[in-house]
Design a protein around this motif. Structure first.
Motif, PDB file in Angstrom:
ATOM      1  N   THR A 114       3.468   9.447  15.777  1.00 10.63           N
ATOM      2  CA  THR A 114       2.032   9.806  15.771  1.00 10.63           C
ATOM      3  C   THR A 114       1.648  10.594  16.809  1.00 10.63           C
ATOM      4  OG1 THR A 114       1.455   7.893  16.430  1.00 10.63           O
ATOM      5  CG2 THR A 114       1.460   8.228  13.955  1.00 10.63           C
TER       6      THR A 114
ATOM      7  N   THR B 252      -3.681   6.408   6.953  1.00 10.88           N
ATOM      8  CA  THR B 252      -4.731   5.494   7.803  1.00 10.88           C
ATOM      9  C   THR B 252      -5.235   6.021   9.006  1.00 10.88           C
ATOM     10  OG1 THR B 252      -3.287   3.555   7.191  1.00 10.88           O
ATOM     11  CG2 THR B 252      -4.700   2.992   8.973  1.00 10.88           C
TER      12      THR B 252
ATOM     13  N   TYR C  15      10.700  -3.429  12.781  1.00 10.18           N
ATOM     14  CA  TYR C  15      11.339  -4.791  12.947  1.00 10.18           C
ATOM     15  C   TYR C  15      10.128  -6.021  13.112  1.00 10.18           C
ATOM     16  CZ  TYR C  15      11.195  -3.807  18.061  1.00 10.18           C
ATOM     17  OH  TYR C  15      10.810  -3.152  19.313  1.00 10.18           O
TER      18      TYR C  15
ATOM     19  N   ALA D 284       0.023   3.951  20.530  1.00  6.41           N
ATOM     20  CA  ALA D 284       0.577   4.085  19.078  1.00  6.41           C
ATOM     21  C   ALA D 284       2.003   4.825  19.273  1.00  6.41           C
ATOM     22  CB  ALA D 284      -0.355   4.861  18.140  1.00  6.41           C
TER      23      ALA D 284
ATOM     24  N   ARG E 133      -6.030  -1.335  18.875  1.00  4.17           N
ATOM     25  CA  ARG E 133      -5.416  -0.734  17.568  1.00  4.17           C
ATOM     26  C   ARG E 133      -6.508  -0.830  16.493  1.00  4.17           C
ATOM     27  NH1 ARG E 133       0.374  -2.291  16.578  1.00  4.17           N
ATOM     28  NH2 ARG E 133      -0.316  -4.384  17.047  1.00  4.17           N
TER      29      ARG E 133
ATOM     30  N   SER F 238      -6.717   6.256  13.150  1.00 12.12           N
ATOM     31  CA  SER F 238      -7.077   5.183  14.016  1.00 12.12           C
ATOM     32  C   SER F 238      -8.348   5.572  15.060  1.00 12.12           C
ATOM     33  CB  SER F 238      -5.704   4.831  14.805  1.00 12.12           C
ATOM     34  OG  SER F 238      -4.949   6.219  14.880  1.00 12.12           O
TER      35      SER F 238
ATOM     36  N   ASP G 260       6.868  12.623   3.685  1.00 16.71           N
ATOM     37  CA  ASP G 260       5.591  12.016   4.131  1.00 16.71           C
ATOM     38  C   ASP G 260       5.789  12.201   5.688  1.00 16.71           C
ATOM     39  OD1 ASP G 260       3.064  11.304   4.415  1.00 16.71           O
ATOM     40  OD2 ASP G 260       3.507  10.028   2.587  1.00 16.71           O
ATOM     41  N   GLN G 261       4.698  11.629   6.250  1.00 20.87           N
ATOM     42  CA  GLN G 261       4.698  11.659   7.721  1.00 20.87           C
ATOM     43  C   GLN G 261       5.630  10.758   8.498  1.00 20.87           C
ATOM     44  OE1 GLN G 261       2.906   8.584   8.751  1.00 20.87           O
ATOM     45  NE2 GLN G 261       3.201   9.098  10.701  1.00 20.87           N
TER      46      GLN G 261
ATOM     47  N   VAL H 227       4.583   4.398   3.955  1.00 15.76           N
ATOM     48  CA  VAL H 227       5.377   5.514   3.993  1.00 15.76           C
ATOM     49  C   VAL H 227       7.092   4.915   3.925  1.00 15.76           C
ATOM     50  CG1 VAL H 227       5.753   7.613   4.921  1.00 15.76           C
ATOM     51  CG2 VAL H 227       3.889   6.195   5.704  1.00 15.76           C
TER      52      VAL H 227
ATOM     53  N   ASP I 209      -4.128   8.347  21.400  1.00 17.18           N
ATOM     54  CA  ASP I 209      -3.423   7.001  20.806  1.00 17.18           C
ATOM     55  C   ASP I 209      -2.214   6.901  21.674  1.00 17.18           C
ATOM     56  OD1 ASP I 209      -3.506   5.314  17.852  1.00 17.18           O
ATOM     57  OD2 ASP I 209      -3.210   4.725  19.673  1.00 17.18           O
TER      58      ASP I 209
ATOM     59  N   ALA J  79       4.502   2.463  20.460  1.00 15.78           N
ATOM     60  CA  ALA J  79       4.846   1.713  19.708  1.00 15.78           C
ATOM     61  C   ALA J  79       5.935   2.153  18.586  1.00 15.78           C
ATOM     62  CB  ALA J  79       3.670   0.971  19.106  1.00 15.78           C
TER      63      ALA J  79
ATOM     64  N   PRO K 134      -2.758  10.660  10.988  1.00 15.84           N
ATOM     65  CA  PRO K 134      -1.459  11.272  10.341  1.00 15.84           C
ATOM     66  C   PRO K 134      -1.558  11.705   9.012  1.00 15.84           C
ATOM     67  CG  PRO K 134      -1.057   8.805  10.778  1.00 15.84           C
ATOM     68  CD  PRO K 134      -2.734   9.070  10.936  1.00 15.84           C
TER      69      PRO K 134
ATOM     70  N   LYS L 174      -0.020  -3.809  11.175  1.00 14.40           N
ATOM     71  CA  LYS L 174      -0.527  -2.385  11.615  1.00 14.40           C
ATOM     72  C   LYS L 174       0.361  -1.378  11.204  1.00 14.40           C
ATOM     73  CE  LYS L 174      -4.173  -4.323  14.108  1.00 14.40           C
ATOM     74  NZ  LYS L 174      -3.735  -5.441  14.774  1.00 14.40           N
ATOM     75  N   TYR L 175      -0.085  -0.098  10.671  1.00 14.79           N
ATOM     76  CA  TYR L 175       0.634   0.770  10.346  1.00 14.79           C
ATOM     77  C   TYR L 175       1.677   1.240  11.520  1.00 14.79           C
ATOM     78  CZ  TYR L 175      -1.817   4.780  12.132  1.00 14.79           C
ATOM     79  OH  TYR L 175      -2.025   5.816  13.183  1.00 14.79           O
ATOM     80  N   ASN L 176       1.247   1.215  12.664  1.00 12.95           N
ATOM     81  CA  ASN L 176       2.147   1.430  13.579  1.00 12.95           C
ATOM     82  C   ASN L 176       3.025   0.527  14.411  1.00 12.95           C
ATOM     83  OD1 ASN L 176       0.120   0.655  14.779  1.00 12.95           O
ATOM     84  ND2 ASN L 176      -0.444   2.423  16.067  1.00 12.95           N
ATOM     85  N   ASP L 177       3.152  -0.709  13.763  1.00 13.74           N
ATOM     86  CA  ASP L 177       3.890  -1.535  14.499  1.00 13.74           C
ATOM     87  C   ASP L 177       5.426  -1.184  14.160  1.00 13.74           C
ATOM     88  OD1 ASP L 177       2.331  -3.547  14.955  1.00 13.74           O
ATOM     89  OD2 ASP L 177       2.054  -4.449  13.069  1.00 13.74           O
ATOM     90  N   PRO L 178       6.300  -1.222  15.221  1.00 17.18           N
ATOM     91  CA  PRO L 178       7.741  -0.995  14.753  1.00 17.18           C
ATOM     92  C   PRO L 178       8.196  -1.858  13.603  1.00 17.18           C
ATOM     93  CG  PRO L 178       7.377  -1.870  17.349  1.00 17.18           C
ATOM     94  CD  PRO L 178       6.136  -2.013  16.382  1.00 17.18           C
TER      95      PRO L 178
ATOM     96  N   PRO M 172       5.356  -4.794  21.964  1.00 18.55           N
ATOM     97  CA  PRO M 172       6.241  -4.946  20.837  1.00 18.55           C
ATOM     98  C   PRO M 172       7.821  -5.842  21.022  1.00 18.55           C
ATOM     99  CG  PRO M 172       5.777  -2.570  21.310  1.00 18.55           C
ATOM    100  CD  PRO M 172       4.930  -3.435  22.348  1.00 18.55           C
ATOM    101  N   GLU M 173       8.117  -5.750  22.231  1.00 14.50           N
ATOM    102  CA  GLU M 173       9.360  -6.393  22.314  1.00 14.50           C
ATOM    103  C   GLU M 173       9.225  -8.049  22.341  1.00 14.50           C
ATOM    104  OE1 GLU M 173       8.363  -4.639  25.207  1.00 14.50           O
ATOM    105  OE2 GLU M 173       9.666  -2.699  25.037  1.00 14.50           O
TER     106      GLU M 173
ATOM    107  N   ARG N  86       9.266   2.713  20.000  1.00 18.46           N
ATOM    108  CA  ARG N  86      10.203   1.506  20.040  1.00 18.46           C
ATOM    109  C   ARG N  86      10.752   0.977  18.796  1.00 18.46           C
ATOM    110  NH1 ARG N  86      12.082  -1.173  24.006  1.00 18.46           N
ATOM    111  NH2 ARG N  86      13.066  -1.957  22.146  1.00 18.46           N
TER     112      ARG N  86
END
Lengths: 906, 447
Positions: B57, B401, A293, B65, B442, B403, B52-53, A325, B62, B68, B342, A287-291, A256-257, B71
């Motif tokens: 996660t 969502t 930024y 995840a 992912r 995964s 919410d969540q 969210v 995962d 990520a 989640p 993607k929902y779990n992207d940071p 991600p960095e 970070r």
């Protein structure tokens, strides 16, 4: 080190261990030395001997280690001893030692720059660029680039075709880090023609497949820059652009960095050349779990890539994001839908229905955000989607954020005639008028005035209420001013008021969030650097670039060879002037007022009232009325006005900043003659300068600043070896070429010549501002004197401001900066004045006749980018002119006045 | 260039610092910690504000995840005089300070390389291990960077300069007084194959290649792919004597239009003939990574059936039904299937019955995990049951969502196939092997 404990007391004992054969021990001792030598400079001298001995060791590893460590010991006394071993190591037979020594030069330069220059290490370093070993070349390039950063004007890395060839060979063979250094320095090279550019591109392209993303992005930078030089009709141009897409996509699969940095750069690339990634929009789906930024950056790029072809997918995605969210992200997603609607006209309808769906969710912040963007959509497509107003009105109560409230009020005011209960709605807002934020108050005021103009019969009371609230009960000057303007307009001439307040608004455009083109070009040259992450020019934030920052601009392709050709200038300015004039959407809160000030000529039928003068001034731009008095000084409104003022100035032909120099060079050819040159004055009489008499003046000829000197030898002996030097001065003036006196100056002989000057030198503010201290040297002595630079030689050729920019800038500059002067006893008429000033790069932008007086509005720009705006009042029959000058740096006004005075009287 | 490097542990304490130019105060890291804590509180606020969540996660399947999601600090931070470029590995944060204009990617790549080297030498990157081996760590950092310029980052070269610690060697060193530091100049350092050391000898010559493909996909509610791409890598483990020159050819090289090579691969040959020709480094390395993207159609090996209703808070129960089925797998088996989902914070309990494997809802993080295991195509697994929302809460705004994680051995989902491996320059016959595996990267399904 040492988990924070100070162990410097052990210094002598540790140094004793230095002469060991055990390499690990030696390394550790060296590590210790690096850390503590600074605290114990006297003791550190003890180590020098061992270092010098180690530099002669048969084992190259030890030689390299010694020279490396010595460079890290930041003690002045040691550096002196370092020079000899370093010189030897730079010529060592082992490349490992040479490459270590190359880096050591950079270290030494950091500690003592003068020493490095005196010892000639820089030249040795330059020689290393032609070394046979690629790693040595890479390190030499890296060291030189680092040194060059502290010397922006030096030509340290002076690349030419031969060195480029060497670098290209080294590029294929050195390590990944070396490749980054070489590519970065390559990006600063200007190829001499498109063939060379193409051959460099061909040799850089394989780097796009490197596993190290740093290499990839540096290669992208080189290619993005050089592709400008390639002719567009050649097939290679298209192939090259096609090759850029896959590596950029690959960068997004990294950590991600790395992704974040890559995305910031892609954002720039997409603005410059959207065609590269137009088929790849899917990789920017979030993607929902992207940071967070990464998410926001992806969203931004998605909108930039949105087009008719992919809008369905994009909208579906955005709608999906709006149910996520993360509140910030959801807000941005809703805004993005609005931006899509404005950008892709065909999709507007779908966007609006998506927004309506979102409003139905009744999630508070989604609704608010949707209202804000719907307002923008209304401004872009007037009279198209008003059917949804009813739905919006249902949600009136849930709006609690100022921006959303203001947007809603704007909508109600703008479409008052279609909303039956508009007066009730606005009245409900009015109840808590004083608790609202300024934004909402201003908007409410305007909306009610609009309502009144549309339905005058029922809303008289309401408008009076709001006007009195705004003018009497508010302590906000912006609000009061606007209230007064409306009040007077309404009471003087309702017809005019209607024309002013309900005037047609300019459509907003989607390009509001684009970077301005010159900045974008500069940033493209800095892809992969910190500047590209912050989207700011490096000069704006990097401390390292001391002195005058060198600005890099994209090379432009031109038919002729040289970049200074006039034809390039006209090309560039042509393409710039084609840019649409953009009015940013955020200013639309002030839209009505803007219209009033900046809109095309609004004619006011003359009326008998005494108020007329005020209204007249207001519209005509004469600024001595109440409006002018306050608008300039108040922050919020001038901010709003400043917005549009800044944008066109960067787009319009007389673009300032980085292109300035180019224009300066380009515009010079057609320069009319007749520049004012003050007569030569004696700067240094012979008695004071051992027989050398110096007379001189300054001139601007063909857009080149010249120093014209007359040297006379009044002594009895011949004079030779002339040289000239300037002290630091306010405008960075330095001689562009040395003083060339070939033959010695015989007694009683004079010589006259002119030295071109440029303004790239170091800057220091002088007192008076135009003071210049000069030193002239000859074989007898050095002579110092100071002279005053007439400021008119610093007026540049592109000092003509766009009319509207002028107006806006005039208002934007606070009133304290306005200075008035008298120009006495001048007998020219307005046209002659205007012509004569024009010859000296003072440009007349508008001329008006007010009550028999001629008013000239003029602008000029100094070499350092300072704009000066002037209003010159000429009364027929009166030989005294009044000059009002406005400038953000009022110190210069006095000198500009002097310039006016001398130009007009010459 | 890189000025200083700080290593921070999970608590935010600087446990190791190294300066290549004049020393900087470690208080510089406060900017980083500040950004970190503000990012955390921000995400906490969002989670609370929406009921919410949050961003964490849970669920071991995962891990990426989780990484990520943690970070949260932007990788580049501006401070008044320096820029902080950071990367995280495990629970250790590497923070580099730079003063001049540099390429941040270069710094981040380097930081990851440093972490890789630690991993290589010590088996893991954690504050305890690094503190234990502090001398080695300093020696390594000193070799890797000089005046901020990377010096030696290839693990082969570093191994020759500084030998990795083993139990046996530390005993021998203690007895004989010899050191971990190589006495000679690494041979590879200056040759034009810097990645390979000379004089390698093996009694068994072998070369193994693993083609690993990860499917990254977003599947929408109707089951069609919104975006699907394949990130593939070919990892190699080559133990060959001498200076072997290898050529690897593919059945369908046209798939590989977006590739990044290890520096050893000869680009010209690839460009002209579409074969990989290279002198391999010794040991394990990543030969190439590739990306099969939107231009090619990606076959999704699994399909998900789902239905979800929330019910009312404190009242009627909601229903959840999930079903998984393999497809397009060419007869290969889906293994190690697991699912994480989640749930919104409002969910209080769930009673779910899987037809195979185990399912559980973490009561704190509200993450539903379902460890499925191997999928039998004749008996596709399913999960059904009820969920209830805690009384008094609002019904959730949107659906979560989910995964998926899975593995398909012996299959490269893109269809990439290695046809042959030839060896030149050496006489022996090596043992060769190629292994294929596809797994979920992912892989998100919106329901």
């Amino acid at each position: 080190m040492t988990v924070g404990k100070d162990v410097s007391a052990l210094f002598p004992d540790v140094v004793n261990c230095m002469q060991t054969d055990n390499l690990e021990l030696k390394k550790l001792v060296y590590l210790y030395l690096m850390n503590y030598a600074k605290n114990q400079p006297d003791m550190a001298i003890m180590a020098v001997n061992t270092f010098v001995k180690d530099c002669e060791d048969p084992n190259p590893l030890i030689r390299a280690l010694a020279v490396r460590t010595m460079g890290c010991i930041r003690v002045d006394k040691i550096t002196e001893y370092l020079c000899e071993p370093l010189r030897k190591c730079l010529k060592d037979e082992d490349p490992y030692v040479r490459k270590t020594a190359a880096v050591c030069v950079a270290k030494l330069h950091d500690i003592n720059a003068q020493l490095v220059e005196d010892q000639g290490f820089l030249d040795t370093l330059k020689d290393l660029i032609s070394d046979s070993n690629p790693m040595v070349v890479a390190n030499a390039v890296a060291a030189l680039s680092e040194i060059a950063e502290s010397h922006p004007n030096s030509q340290l890395l002076d690349l030419n075709s031969q060195t480029i060839n060497k670098l290209m060979t080294a590029l294929n063979e050195c390590t990944e880090w070396g490749q980054i250094f070489i590519l970065d320095s390559l990006a600063n090279y200007v190829p001499k023609d498109d063939r060379e550019a193409q051959s460099i591109c061909e040799r850089v392209t394989p780097r796009l497949s490197h596993a190290n993303s740093g290499v990839v992005l540096s290669a992208v930078k080189v290619l993005m820059k050089f592709v400008e030089l390639l002719p567009k009709d050649v097939e290679y141009h298209t192939t090259l652009l096609k090759k850029l897409a896959p590596p950029l996509v690959t960068l997004l699969s990294a950590e991600p960095e790395l992704q974040y940095v890559a995305l910031r750069n892609i954002n720039l690339i997409v603005q410059k050349r959207p065609e590269i990634l137009k088929h790849e929009i899917k990789v920017f789906f979030v993607k929902y779990n992207d940071p967070i930024y990464v998410k926001l950056e992806k969203l931004d790029i998605m909108i930039r890539l949105a087009s008719q072809a992919n809008i369905t997918q994009v909208l579906a995605e955005l709608k999906e994001y709006a149910t996520e969210v993360d509140v910030d992200f959801v807000r941005k997603a809703v805004r993005a839908i609005g931006r899509c609607a404005i950008k892709v006209e065909q999709s507007a309808e779908r966007c609006v229905s998506t927004l309506l769906d979102l409003i139905q969710t009744k999630v508070n912040y989604v609704v608010q955000e949707a209202v804000v963007v719907i307002k923008d959509i209304f401004r872009k497509y007037p009279n198209k989607y008003e059917s949804i107003i009813a739905t919006l009105c249902e949600n009136l109560d849930s709006l609690d954020e100022p921006e959303a409230r203001a947007a809603m009020i704007w909508i109600v005011g703008e479409y008052a005639e279609r909303i039956d209960n508009a007066d009730e709605l606005l009245e409900s807002f009015l109840e808590g008028f004083h608790d609202e934020s300024t934004q909402v108050q201003l908007q409410l005021l305007t909306a009610i005035v609009k309502l009144f103009l549309k339905k005058p019969t029922e809303t008289q009371e309401l408008v009076q209420q709001v006007l009195s609230l705004a003018t009497q009960d508010s302590d906000n000057p912006d609000l009061r001013d606007r209230g007064y303007i409306y009040w007077r307009l309404l009471s003087t001439d309702p017809v005019a008021a209607k024309e002013v307040v309900l005037a047609e608004k300019p459509l907003i455009s989607e390009e509001t969030d684009l970077l301005e083109p010159t900045l974008l070009e500069e940033l493209i040259c800095h892809i992969s650097s910190l500047a590209s992450v912050y989207h700011k020019p490096p000069s704006a934030f990097v401390e390292g670039s001391r002195g005058v920052a060198t600005r890099r601009l994209l090379p432009a392709r031109s038919q002729s060879e040289s970049i200074e050709s006039p034809d390039l200038g006209s090309q560039t300015s042509h393409s710039l002037s084609q840019q649409p004039q953009v009015i940013p959407s955020q200013s639309d809160l002030l839209g009505d007022l803007l219209n009033l000030d900046l809109g095309p000529p609004v004619t006011v039928p003359p009326g008998p009232s005494t108020m007329q003068t005020g209204a007249y001034d207001l519209l005509g731009g004469g600024l001595d009325s109440l409006l002018g008095g306050d608008i300039g000084g108040t922050s919020a409104m001038s901010g709003g006005l400043g917005g549009p003022a800044v944008m066109p100035s960067s787009l319009g032909p007389p673009a300032g900043g980085g292109l300035g120099d180019l224009y300066e060079l380009a515009g010079g050819i057609g320069m009319p003659t007749g520049t004012y040159v003050p007569p030569k004055s004696v700067w240094l009489p012979a008695v004071k300068a051992k027989g050398l008499d110096i007379q001189g003046t300054f001139a601007r000829r063909q857009s080149q600043i010249c120093l014209e000197l007359l040297l006379s030898n009044k002594a009895l002996q011949a004079m030779a070896d002339f040289a000239i030097q300037f002290n630091k001065n306010s405008f960075g003036l330095v001689p562009a070429s040395p003083l060339q006196v070939h033959a010695p100056l015989m007694p009683n002989q004079s010589i006259e010549f002119s030295i071109p000057l440029n303004t790239l030198g170091p800057v220091m503010k002088m007192d008076p501002l135009n003071n210049l201290q000069v030193a002239i040297k000859n074989n007898i002595d050095v002579f110092y004197f100071s002279c005053l630079v007439p400021i008119n030689i610093l007026f540049v050729e592109d000092g003509k401001m766009d009319r509207q920019v002028f107006l806006a800038t005039w208002k934007d500059i606070p009133n304290e900066n306005e200075l008035q002067f008298q120009i006495k006893e001048c007998s020219l008429n307005a046209d002659a004045v205007s012509n004569r000033l024009q010859n000296n790069n003072i440009f007349t932008i508008a001329k008006r006749n007010v009550e028999g007086q001629d008013m000239l509005y003029q602008s000029l720009k100094l070499t350092n980018g300072i704009w000066v705006l002037a209003e010159l009042r000429i009364q027929p029959g009166n030989a005294n002119y009044t000059l009002s000058l406005k400038c953000r740096a009022p110190e210069v006004s006095q000198f500009v006045h002097q310039a006016y005075d001398s130009i007009l009287k010459s | 260039m890189i000025h200083s490097l700080f290593l921070l542990d999970a608590a935010g304490d600087v446990f190791l610092e190294k300066h290549w130019k004049s020393p900087l105060s470690r208080s510089l890291c406060d900017y980083y910690l500040e950004a970190k804590s503000s990012a955390f509180s921000q995400s906490g606020r969002d989670a609370a504000g929406k009921g919410d969540q949050g961003t964490t996660t849970g669920g071991g399947a995962d891990t990426q995840a989780v990484g990520a999601a943690q970070r949260l600090v932007p990788p580049v931070l501006a401070t008044p005089h320096h820029f902080l470029v950071s990367a995280e590995r495990g629970r250790v944060a590497l923070v580099a300070a730079v003063r001049e204009e540099v390429s941040p990617l270069f710094v981040i790549e380097f930081l990851h390389r440093v972490a890789d080297t630690f991993q290589d030498y010590f088996g893991e990157v954690s504050d305890t291990v690094l503190k234990d081996q502090v001398v080695l760590v300093y020696e390594l950092l000193e070799e890797m960077l000089d005046n901020g310029f990377p010096l030696a980052t290839e693990s082969n070269i570093l191994h020759e300069l500084i030998r990795p610690p083993t139990v046996l060697r530390s005993v021998v060193n203690a007895v004989t007084g010899s050191t971990n530091v190589g006495e000679t100049l690494p041979s590879g350092q200056l040759s034009n194959v810097p990645w390979r050391r000379a004089g390698v000898r093996y009694s068994n010559n072998e070369a193994y290649f693993d083609v690993i493909e990860e499917i990254e996909a977003i599947i929408d509610t109707t089951g069609s792919a919104v975006a699907a791409e394949i990130q593939g890598v070919i990892d190699a483990c080559v133990k060959l004597s001498g200076m072997p020159d290898l050529t690897l050819s593919f059945l369908n090289p046209r798939l590989l239009d977006d590739v990044s090579f290890h520096p050893c691969v000869r680009y010209k040959r690839w460009d002209a003939e579409r074969v990989l020709s290279f002198v391999p480094p010794d040991g394990t390395f990543r030969l190439l990574s590739y990306h099969v993207g939107s231009q090619n159609l990606v076959a999704i090996p699994i399909s998900v059936r789902h239905s979800l209703t929330w019910g009312t808070p404190g009242g009627a129960q909601g229903k959840l039904e999930l079903g998984l089925a393999p497809r397009h797998t060419l007869g290969k088996v889906l293994e190690a299937v697991s699912m994480t989902m989640p749930m919104p914070q409002q969910v209080s309990t769930a009673s779910l019955t899987p037809s195979q494997g185990t399912a559980s809802l973490d009561p704190v993080s509200k993450v539903l995990t379902w460890e499925v295991g191997k999928i039998n195509p004749q008996k596709p697994p399913s999960l059904r049951g009820s969920i209830s929302l805690s009384p008094g809460s609002l019904p959730p705004d949107g659906n979560p969502t989910l995964s998926l994680a899975f593995r398909v051995p012996q299959l490269a989902i893109s269809g990439l196939k290695v046809t042959r491996l030839d060896l030149y320059g050496e006489k022996y016959k090596p043992f060769k092997g190629v292994k294929y595996v596809s797994k979920a990267g992912r892989f998100h399904v919106r329901i």
